[in-house]
Scaffold this motif. Structure first.
Motif, PDB file in Angstrom:
ATOM      1  N   ASP A   1      46.017  -7.507  28.552  1.00 57.44           N
ATOM      2  CA  ASP A   1      44.722  -8.118  28.250  1.00 57.44           C
ATOM      3  C   ASP A   1      43.833  -7.182  27.436  1.00 57.44           C
ATOM      4  OD1 ASP A   1      45.377 -10.475  29.524  1.00 57.44           O
ATOM      5  OD2 ASP A   1      44.481  -9.890  31.427  1.00 57.44           O
TER       6      ASP A   1
ATOM      7  N   GLY B   1      43.407 -19.864  20.296  1.00 60.23           N
ATOM      8  CA  GLY B   1      44.842 -19.778  20.063  1.00 60.23           C
ATOM      9  C   GLY B   1      45.161 -19.139  18.728  1.00 60.23           C
ATOM     10  N   LEU B   2      46.416 -18.819  18.521  1.00 56.83           N
ATOM     11  CA  LEU B   2      46.871 -18.194  17.285  1.00 56.83           C
ATOM     12  C   LEU B   2      47.195 -19.266  16.247  1.00 56.83           C
ATOM     13  CD1 LEU B   2      49.276 -15.495  18.761  1.00 56.83           C
ATOM     14  CD2 LEU B   2      46.908 -15.195  18.035  1.00 56.83           C
TER      15      LEU B   2
ATOM     16  N   LEU C   1      49.214  -6.700  19.932  1.00 57.22           N
ATOM     17  CA  LEU C   1      49.433  -8.118  20.204  1.00 57.22           C
ATOM     18  C   LEU C   1      48.526  -8.626  21.314  1.00 57.22           C
ATOM     19  CD1 LEU C   1      53.323  -8.346  19.928  1.00 57.22           C
ATOM     20  CD2 LEU C   1      51.616  -9.127  18.270  1.00 57.22           C
ATOM     21  N   GLU C   2      48.317  -7.797  22.339  1.00 53.97           N
ATOM     22  CA  GLU C   2      47.420  -8.197  23.425  1.00 53.97           C
ATOM     23  C   GLU C   2      45.983  -8.330  22.928  1.00 53.97           C
ATOM     24  OE1 GLU C   2      47.978  -8.690  27.287  1.00 53.97           O
ATOM     25  OE2 GLU C   2      49.290  -9.605  25.800  1.00 53.97           O
TER      26      GLU C   2
ATOM     27  N   ARG D   1      45.750 -11.498  20.979  1.00 49.95           N
ATOM     28  CA  ARG D   1      45.820 -12.695  21.843  1.00 49.95           C
ATOM     29  C   ARG D   1      44.485 -12.968  22.524  1.00 49.95           C
ATOM     30  NH1 ARG D   1      46.436 -13.528  27.092  1.00 49.95           N
ATOM     31  NH2 ARG D   1      46.805 -11.316  27.510  1.00 49.95           N
TER      32      ARG D   1
END
Length: 238
Positions: free
Chosen positions: A185, A225-226, A215-216, A219
């Protein structure tokens, strides 16, 4: 005592993590060769590095000792260096300071004391995944998985060696687990970065772990959202 056993509490997680460490440490010591506990190893490179640091230098104070067999040393302009990344030597600094001489330092024993930390931190990582809804495994399953890693993989063999290459892996596993714990996170960026840097100074390929935090961070920053392209239309990944 009830506060320490309260389900879902931080104290309970810490207590179970400490239990993993204690069990691992006891077993590792119980199965270690006696000379790993009572004598220095023949490949005590990190103790040599720590000794150099304590004397204000990066090169070794003397040529490599004969018992090391000339393995994993490098010579440059008449000076000798250990060719491994140096961070594990930090753990041995107080041992060398107290011992006075490198040969007085039981480096194998020092890394046995550290070996249980990796599995304990792994348990905390698995628990954080469960706590944040990313895993459906139970607390008991996570605890058993941490012990399975400690005793059901090559890590057990690695932990028992205490010599330079294996000691670096023991330190690297603990740093890797701590990094993932902070990176999930993107919760603790400074601590995650510190652990990643120390891991790189332990085993250089660990620098690739930086992708996990990147990446976290991506995110958690993309609340909707991606973005992804499907069939020519821009859609959102959830």
């Amino acid at each position: 005592m009830k506060a320490w056993l309260l389900p879902g509490s931080r104290r309970r997680r810490v207590l179970l993590g400490v239990m993993v460490y204690v069990i691992c440490t006891a077993v590792y010591f119980g199965f270690a060769a006696r000379d790993r506990i009572t004598k220095h190893t023949p490949y005590n490179h990190f103790a040599l590095v720590a000794d150099s640091w304590l004397h204000g230098r990066l090169d070794l104070r003397n040529p490599p000792p004969p018992y090391a067999g000339g393995n994993d040393f490098a010579e440059l302009n008449g000076k000798w260096y250990v060719s491994f990344p140096p961070f594990p030597a930090v753990w041995l600094l107080p041992w060398v300071k107290i011992g006075g001489f490198v040969e007085n330092v039981r480096d194998g024993q020092a890394f046995l004391w550290l070996a249980g930390l990796g599995p304990a931190l792994l348990f905390l990582v698995l628990e954080k995944l469960r706590r944040t809804g990313k895993s459906t495994r139970s607390e008991g399953t996570n605890w058993l998985l941490a012990l399975l890693f400690a005793f059901g993989t090559v890590y057990w063999f690695t932990a028992e060696q205490g010599t330079v290459w294996f000691a670096a892996h023991v330190v690297g596993v603990a740093l890797c687990a701590a990094y993932v714990l902070f990176a999930i996170d993107a919760e603790r960026p400074l601590l995650a970065g510190l652990m990643l840097g120390c891991a790189w100074l332990t085993r250089t390929p660990m620098l690739l772990l930086g992708v996990v935090f990147a990446l976290e961070a991506l995110r958690v920053s993309m609340r909707d959202g991606l973005p992804a392209r499907r069939g020519g239309d821009l859609q959102l990944l959830y």
